[in-house]
Design an enzyme around this catalytic site. Structure first.
Site, short mmCIF file in Angstrom:
data_model
loop_
_atom_site.label_atom_id
_atom_site.label_comp_id
_atom_site.label_asym_id
_atom_site.label_seq_id
_atom_site.Cartn_x
_atom_site.Cartn_y
_atom_site.Cartn_z
N CYS A 50 4.08 3.33 -23.44
CA CYS A 50 3.12 4.25 -22.80
C CYS A 50 3.58 4.68 -21.41
O CYS A 50 3.17 5.71 -20.91
CB CYS A 50 1.73 3.63 -22.76
SG CYS A 50 1.72 2.02 -21.99
N HIS A 95 19.65 -0.01 -14.15
CA HIS A 95 18.31 0.48 -14.50
C HIS A 95 17.72 -0.34 -15.66
O HIS A 95 16.57 -0.79 -15.58
CB HIS A 95 18.38 1.97 -14.87
CG HIS A 95 17.04 2.53 -15.26
ND1 HIS A 95 16.07 2.85 -14.34
CD2 HIS A 95 16.50 2.80 -16.48
CE1 HIS A 95 14.99 3.29 -14.97
NE2 HIS A 95 15.23 3.28 -16.27
#
Lengths: 340, 261
Positions: A50, A95
């Site tokens: 989400c 990342h």
């Protein structure tokens, strides 16, 4: 060989944009198949939650692959592909390690993302979309996440009022199975808190509300009992946790009312969670022995403390991650695949 | 050479304490295996030291204040190793190691009697009575530690400030239960030990008798009142700390009065 990452997340795009990029589970195989046709792309993993949609790819021709990926996403998302952030190794490796460790999450240190990454990796493996470099990268990311969580305080404490209440209940009673909860005033927050307690094993929930129908409805939803508001004290004997959130303008639970009820409790502790504003429980109640009273301010203060502790740990986590990025990049240098 | 096991045991508890301080200062509250290894090592070395001392004295080594303190330290560690893991009382070791370390350092550094007065008549009842009393005091020491942990946790919960200590100490209900069970254990052992003392028929100094009876009576009263719910867990915890401090203070006098003439 390079590791590429292209994606959007809650930092870079609002939910209306993120939902355009989202890749549902049933679409995953098709999307992976489509992007694997991009010239120069050796393998890919798609992470879609989400809060983020990210594409990790292994390639020896990063510019060509990145252009191909953008082109595909523009087709898929009505020309919003320019909103993507892109990283090439070592930044892409860093990342992923940060994402796996929960440092890039909306609530720093949350652990759900690690499970989501594992699912994404497993799905890509099942589709045969991963390569040696991606396998090594994701396995390394899972190790980094585990180490960061076990060796720092990045997951310390609870970050919502409901979970703080549950943690405190466990620090008072230990195992919550078999405990009884009473809700005075069936508000939204008290309902959420009660549900959290039920999920940890609480046996009985008694709901008392000014409107009996609302009490009966909530009791029905969470498998509890409804009682008339004026009779709450009659069913109080075996209650261990009292959650108050009425709209009363004055205290509903006073020391005078509670003291006689406590006499028959045989020294069992009572945990009172007062979520109401103005408060439902008189402050003097906290002076009673074996009674632990927490109002909304004290619960929120604990939430803030946890977030501060986590924030203070970020620098340590980053240092750990930097070391791991270095070691992964060294491994990549010694395992070079050539462009074919 | 004889002192080596005791010095080694003291070093183990110093390591355990230092490790605990380092771990807590680092914001971690899981003592883990290292602390358990240090405690277990200390226990084995203490056992060796007591065995050596027992061989020299030809009896259970509790014939001087020095012996008594070492024996009581051994009993405290024994009960903590037995009670801590099953009750999952994490951090009990963190509270136990400084207490044992302090008792051992006091025994070795303070100018107290070390030479054992050897009994002319060896009576197994007397040895059983004396050693069991000290094991009972070990249980009371652990009850005091559980009580102290209860009070710390109660204060943390009442302060409503959260904090790492609150979330790393065991649940307050578990601490209350452990406190009561350790009191029962100590009381049971002390009762059996006093019965053995009576069976031996040894002459007892009046002051020693009444001090011991007072300790037995106080613990008994605490347990009865707790049983009938007239003594809340918090007060039981506070009393178990206070009464154990009293026991520690009276120990040299009781030992002096018990020493064979």
């Amino acid at each position: 060989m390079n590791i590429l990452c292209a994606g959007i997340n809650h930092h870079s795009a609002a939910v209306d944009i993120r939902e355009k990029f989202a890749v549902a589970t049933h679409e995953l195989e098709g999307v992976l198949g489509r992007i694997r046709t991009i010239d120069g792309l050796a393998g890919a993993v798609i992470v879609s939650t989400c809060n983020r949609v990210e594409f990790y790819a292994a390639s020896v021709c990063p510019i060509r692959v990145m252009d191909g990926l953008r082109e595909y996403l523009n087709e898929r998302t009505e020309n919003t592909g320019s909103l993507l952030y892109t990283h090439v190794s070592p930044r892409s490796v860093r990342h992923l390690f940060r994402v796996a460790s929960g440092l890039d999450s909306m609530v720093i240190g949350e652990t759900e993302i690690l499970g989501q990454l594992k699912q994404a990796y497993a799905a890509a493996t099942e589709c045969g979309a991963t390569t040696r470099h991606l396998n090594k990268l994701f396995q390394h990311a899972f190790r980094v996440a585990k180490q960061v969580r076990s060796e720092t305080r990045i997951t310390r404490g609870s970050t919502s009022v409901g979970s703080v209440a549950v943690d405190l209940a466990e620090k008072i009673f230990g195992d919550l199975s078999g405990r009884k909860v009473m809700i005075l005033g069936a508000g939204e927050t008290s309902e959420r808190t009660a549900r959290s307690l039920v999920s940890r094993g609480v046996r009985t929930v008694i709901v008392a509300n000014r409107t009996f129908e609302r009490a009966a409805q909530l009791a029905g939803e969470i498998g509890g009992l409804a009682v008339h508001f004026d009779h709450w004290h009659k069913t109080f004997d075996e209650v261990d946790i009292l959650i108050c959130s009425t709209a009363a303008p004055h205290p509903v639970v006073t020391r005078e009312k509670l003291e006689p009820l406590l006499r028959s409790r045989d020294g069992r502790p009572l945990f009172i969670i007062d979520l109401a504003v103005p408060r439902d429980v008189e402050a003097a109640v906290d002076d009673l022995e074996n009674v632990y009273l927490y109002d909304i301010d004290s619960l929120e203060q604990i939430v803030r403390q946890s977030l501060e502790v986590r924030q203070a740990e970020v620098a340590r986590c980053e240092q750990m991650i930097d070391r791991h990025v270095g070691s992964f990049v060294s491994w990549m240098r010694t395992h070079i695949d050539h462009c074919t | 050479m004889d002192a080596l096991p005791l010095v080694g045991a003291t070093f183990c508890f110093l390591l355990s304490f230092g490790y605990t301080v380092l771990v807590l200062a680092g914001g971690r509250f899981r003592l883990g295996a290292a602390n358990m290894v240090a405690m277990a090592g200390g226990f084995l070395l203490l056992s060796l030291s007591l065995w050596q001392r027992g061989r020299v004295e030809g009896s259970c080594p509790i014939n001087s204040l020095f012996d008594v303190l070492v024996f009581m330290s051994w009993a405290i560690v024994l009960i903590s190793l037995l009670v801590g893991p099953p009750y999952r009382l994490s951090l009990m070791g963190a509270f136990t190691s400084p207490l044992v370390l302090s008792i051992l350092l006091f025994a070795q550094l303070a100018p107290i009697g070390r030479s054992a007065a050897v009994r002319v008549v060896r009576d197994p009842y007397i040895e059983f009575h004396a050693s069991l009393s000290l094991i009972a005091y070990g249980a009371f020491a652990l009850a005091g530690i559980a009580g102290l942990m209860y009070l710390v946790q109660d204060r943390q919960l009442k302060r409503r400030k959260g904090g790492v200590l609150l979330f790393n100490l065991p649940p307050i209900t578990d601490l209350g239960i452990a406190n009561a069970r350790l009191l029962w254990l100590g009381f049971g052992l002390l009762t059996v030990s006093f019965a053995a003392g009576f069976l031996s028929g040894m002459p007892v100094n009046t002051l020693k008798f009444w001090t011991s009876a007072a300790i037995w009576g106080i613990y008994g009263a605490m347990l009865v009142l707790r049983k009938v719910h007239s003594l809340p867990p918090r007060r039981t915890a506070a009393l178990s700390v206070g009464v154990f401090v009293f026991v520690l203070c009276t120990l040299p006098a009781i030992q002096h009065l018990s020493a064979p003439q």
